[in-house]
Design an enzyme around this catalytic site. Structure first.
Site, PDB file in Angstrom:
ATOM      1  N   LYS A 113       0.831  -1.211   0.000  1.00  0.00           N
ATOM      2  CA  LYS A 113       0.000   0.000   0.000  1.00  0.00           C
ATOM      3  C   LYS A 113       0.863   1.257   0.000  1.00  0.00           C
ATOM      4  O   LYS A 113       0.500   2.253  -0.626  1.00  0.00           O
ATOM      5  CB  LYS A 113      -0.959  -0.022   1.180  1.00  0.00           C
ATOM      6  CG  LYS A 113      -2.096  -1.017   0.950  1.00  0.00           C
ATOM      7  CD  LYS A 113      -2.948  -1.207   2.179  1.00  0.00           C
ATOM      8  CE  LYS A 113      -4.013  -2.277   1.944  1.00  0.00           C
ATOM      9  NZ  LYS A 113      -4.607  -2.717   3.227  1.00  0.00           N
ATOM     10  N   LYS A 195      -5.421 -11.413  -7.964  1.00  0.00           N
ATOM     11  CA  LYS A 195      -6.619 -11.981  -7.373  1.00  0.00           C
ATOM     12  C   LYS A 195      -7.832 -11.137  -7.746  1.00  0.00           C
ATOM     13  O   LYS A 195      -7.699  -9.956  -8.051  1.00  0.00           O
ATOM     14  CB  LYS A 195      -6.462 -12.061  -5.855  1.00  0.00           C
ATOM     15  CG  LYS A 195      -6.220 -10.720  -5.165  1.00  0.00           C
ATOM     16  CD  LYS A 195      -6.450 -10.806  -3.660  1.00  0.00           C
ATOM     17  CE  LYS A 195      -6.677  -9.419  -3.073  1.00  0.00           C
ATOM     18  NZ  LYS A 195      -7.231  -9.383  -1.737  1.00  0.00           N
ATOM     19  N   LYS A 198     -11.792  -5.886  -5.088  1.00  0.00           N
ATOM     20  CA  LYS A 198     -12.858  -4.892  -5.131  1.00  0.00           C
ATOM     21  C   LYS A 198     -12.513  -3.743  -6.052  1.00  0.00           C
ATOM     22  O   LYS A 198     -13.365  -3.231  -6.747  1.00  0.00           O
ATOM     23  CB  LYS A 198     -13.101  -4.329  -3.734  1.00  0.00           C
ATOM     24  CG  LYS A 198     -13.714  -5.336  -2.806  1.00  0.00           C
ATOM     25  CD  LYS A 198     -14.530  -4.647  -1.747  1.00  0.00           C
ATOM     26  CE  LYS A 198     -14.546  -5.462  -0.484  1.00  0.00           C
ATOM     27  NZ  LYS A 198     -13.344  -5.194   0.347  1.00  0.00           N
TER      28      LYS A 198
HETATM   29  P1  ADP Z   1     -10.574  -6.910  -1.395  1.00  0.00           P
HETATM   30  O1  ADP Z   1      -9.224  -7.536  -1.312  1.00  0.00           O
HETATM   31  O2  ADP Z   1     -11.280  -7.255  -2.641  1.00  0.00           O
HETATM   32  O3  ADP Z   1     -10.580  -5.433  -1.082  1.00  0.00           O
HETATM   33  P2  ADP Z   1     -11.131  -7.404   1.353  1.00  0.00           P
HETATM   34  O4  ADP Z   1      -9.693  -7.110   1.518  1.00  0.00           O
HETATM   35  O5  ADP Z   1     -12.092  -6.486   2.024  1.00  0.00           O
HETATM   36  O6  ADP Z   1     -11.424  -7.527  -0.205  1.00  0.00           O
HETATM   37  O7  ADP Z   1     -11.424  -8.881   1.817  1.00  0.00           O
HETATM   38  C1  ADP Z   1     -12.585  -9.337   2.453  1.00  0.00           C
HETATM   39  C2  ADP Z   1     -12.463 -10.824   2.635  1.00  0.00           C
HETATM   40  O8  ADP Z   1     -12.468 -11.486   1.368  1.00  0.00           O
HETATM   41  C3  ADP Z   1     -11.166 -11.254   3.317  1.00  0.00           C
HETATM   42  O9  ADP Z   1     -11.448 -12.361   4.153  1.00  0.00           O
HETATM   43  C4  ADP Z   1     -10.284 -11.680   2.175  1.00  0.00           C
HETATM   44  O10 ADP Z   1      -9.340 -12.648   2.567  1.00  0.00           O
HETATM   45  C5  ADP Z   1     -11.294 -12.274   1.210  1.00  0.00           C
HETATM   46  N1  ADP Z   1     -10.845 -12.164  -0.179  1.00  0.00           N
HETATM   47  C6  ADP Z   1     -10.700 -11.026  -0.906  1.00  0.00           C
HETATM   48  N2  ADP Z   1     -10.285 -11.288  -2.171  1.00  0.00           N
HETATM   49  C7  ADP Z   1     -10.169 -12.636  -2.250  1.00  0.00           C
HETATM   50  C8  ADP Z   1      -9.811 -13.547  -3.299  1.00  0.00           C
HETATM   51  N3  ADP Z   1      -9.523 -13.126  -4.533  1.00  0.00           N
HETATM   52  N4  ADP Z   1      -9.793 -14.872  -3.006  1.00  0.00           N
HETATM   53  C9  ADP Z   1     -10.108 -15.320  -1.772  1.00  0.00           C
HETATM   54  N5  ADP Z   1     -10.478 -14.530  -0.752  1.00  0.00           N
HETATM   55  C10 ADP Z   1     -10.512 -13.208  -0.967  1.00  0.00           C
END
Ligand code: ADP
Ligand code: TRP
Length: 332
Positions: A113, A195, A198
C-alpha cells in the site's frame, strides 16, 4: 458449554466479488449455526486507503445487504459496523503500545500500500494490523474466516495477543485463520493475473452486483489455452480457477464431466465457459436481486444495524472490563 467465538470483517471499499464470497462469506454462512459469530463492516480500515468518504455510506449499506443476500441471518449473528463499537478503538490504543514500528513496516500489505499511495503513507496504514487485532480480540474470537491474503495479519494478531497476555496476564485466546477446506482460498482474476479484487482488475473480477450480460462477457473472455496434451495432466492455475468457479455454480455431474474431459484431453474450453456462464448467472442473479431489495429497505437496514451494534457492544464491553483490570486501568 459455550460456543467458540468467530469473527470476520470486510472493508467497504467497493463491490463484493466471488473472491470475497469464497474466501469469506460462504464460510460465514456455514458457521452461523455452529458458532457464536461476529461479522462486521470495517469502515475505519477503509479510511487508511480511501480518505474520500463520498461513497462510504452507500458502500457500508451494500456490504451489509450483500452479506444478508448470501444467507447471513442477523438474528443468528452479530452483523455490525466497526465505527458503532468505540470499545474497539480503546483496545487498539492499548495494543498500539505493544506493536513495534519495525515489525509493522515489514508487513507485505503495508509495503504494497505504501508503494501504491506514496503521497499518503499515514500512521493508520502502518498500524492497520493493530486495528485488525483489536477487531478480533475485542470479542476474544478464536476462528477468523478469511482468504489466504489475510494470513500475515492473523499472525500479527496472535503476536499482539501473546505480548499482552505475557505482560498483563492471560486475557486473550489466540485467533487463527479458518476455512472449511483444509487450505485458505485465493480466487484468481479471470485473466489469470492477481486476485479478484474490489478495486483493481475489474474486467477479470466477477461482482455479486454484475448483470447477466456482464457475467457472460467476462467469463467468455477468461484465460484458457489449447488444452492438456497428456492424460491426467496437472492443471495450470488459471484453469484450476475456472474449475473452482464451476464447483460453486454448477451441479456435481457437470463438474465431473469437464474434469473427465480434461483428464482425457478432450476438454472444450468454449463449451465449458458457456456452461459456467449459464450456471454463474443462475447463481449470482438471486443474490443480486435480494441484495438490491434489502438495500432499498431502509427500515430493515436500520433495524439490523442497531441490533448488530447492541450485540457487539455487549461483548466488547465485557472484554474491555477484563483488559482494563489486567492493565490496572480500573479506577474507583
Ligand atoms: P478486497 O481484497 O477485494 O478489497 P477485502 O480485503 O475487504 O477484499 O477482503 C474481504 C475478505 O475477502 C477477506 O477475508 C479476504 O481474505 C477475502 N478475499 C478477498 N479477495 C479474495 C480472493 N480473490 N480470493 C479469496 N479470498 C478473498
Ligand atoms: N484486513 C481485512 C481485509 O482486508 C479486513 C478486516 C479488518 C478483517 N478487520 C478484520 C478481517 C478482522 C478479519 C478480522 O480483508
Amino acid at each position: 458449554m459455550s460456543k467458540e467465538v468467530v469473527l470476520s470483517g470486510i472493508r467497504p471499499t467497493g463491490l463484493l466479488h466471488l473472491g470475497n464470497y469464497f474466501g469469506a462469506m460462504r464460510n460465514y454462512v456455514r458457521m452461523q449455526d455452529e458458532y457464536d459469530c461476529y461479522f462486521f463492516v470495517a469502515n475505519w480500515h477503509s479510511l487508511t486507503t480511501h480518505p474520500d468518504t463520498k461513497e462510504l455510506q452507500s458502500s457500508v449499506y451494500r456490504v451489509i445487504a450483500e452479506n444478508m443476500a448470501c444467507g447471513l441471518d442477523p438474528n443468528k449473528v452479530a452483523l455490525y459496523i466497526q465505527s458503532d463499537v468505540p470499545e474497539i478503538a480503546e483496545l487498539y490504543l492499548y495494543l498500539n503500545m505493544l506493536a513495534y514500528k519495525g515489525e509493522l513496516e515489514k508487513t507485505t500489505s503495508f509495503k504494497d500500500k505504501a508503494r501504491s499511495q506514496p503521497d499518503n503513507i499515514n500512521a493508520g496504514l502502518l498500524t492497520y494490523p493493530v486495528l485488525q487485532a483489536a477487531d478480533i480480540l475485542i470479542h476474544r474470537a478464536v476462528k477468523v474466516p478469511v482468504g489466504k491474503d489475510q494470513e500475515q495479519n492473523l499472525e500479527m494478531a496472535r503476536n499482539f495477543a501473546e505480548r499482552f497476555n505475557y505482560r498483563y496476564g492471560d486475557t486473550f485466546p489466540l485467533p487463527y485463520a479458518f476455512n472449511y477446506n483444509s487450505e485458505l482460498v485465493k480466487i484468481m482474476g479471470l485473466d489469470g493475473n492477481g486476485k479478484m479484487s474490489k478495486s483493481e482488475n475489474q474486467m477479470s473480477t466477477l461482482y455479486l452486483a454484475d448483470d447477466d450480460d456482464t457475467i457472460r462477457k467476462k467469463i467468455m473472455k477468461a484465460k484458457t489455452d489449447s488444452g492438456p496434451t497428456e492424460t491426467n495432466a496437472a492443471k495450470p492455475d488459471y484453469i484450476e480457477n475456472l474449475f473452482t468457479l464451476l464447483k460453486i455454480a454448477s451441479d456435481a455431474a457437470v463438474v465431473k464431466k469437464f474434469e473427465d474431459d480434461f483428464n482425457n484431453c478432450q476438454v472444450r474450453y468454449g463449451d465449458m465457459k458457456k456452461q459456467l456462464a449459464d450456471d454463474m448467472i443462475r447463481f449470482i442473479q438471486p443474490i443480486r436481486e435480494r441484495a438490491a431489495a434489502i438495500q432499498a429497505d431502509k427500515a430493515l437496514l436500520a433495524k439490523v444495524i442497531k441490533q448488530g451494534a447492541e450485540k457487539a457492544r455487549t461483548s466488547a464491553d465485557a472484554t474491555l472490563q477484563l483488559v482494563r483490570k489486567a492493565i490496572g486501568m480500573n479506577y474507583m
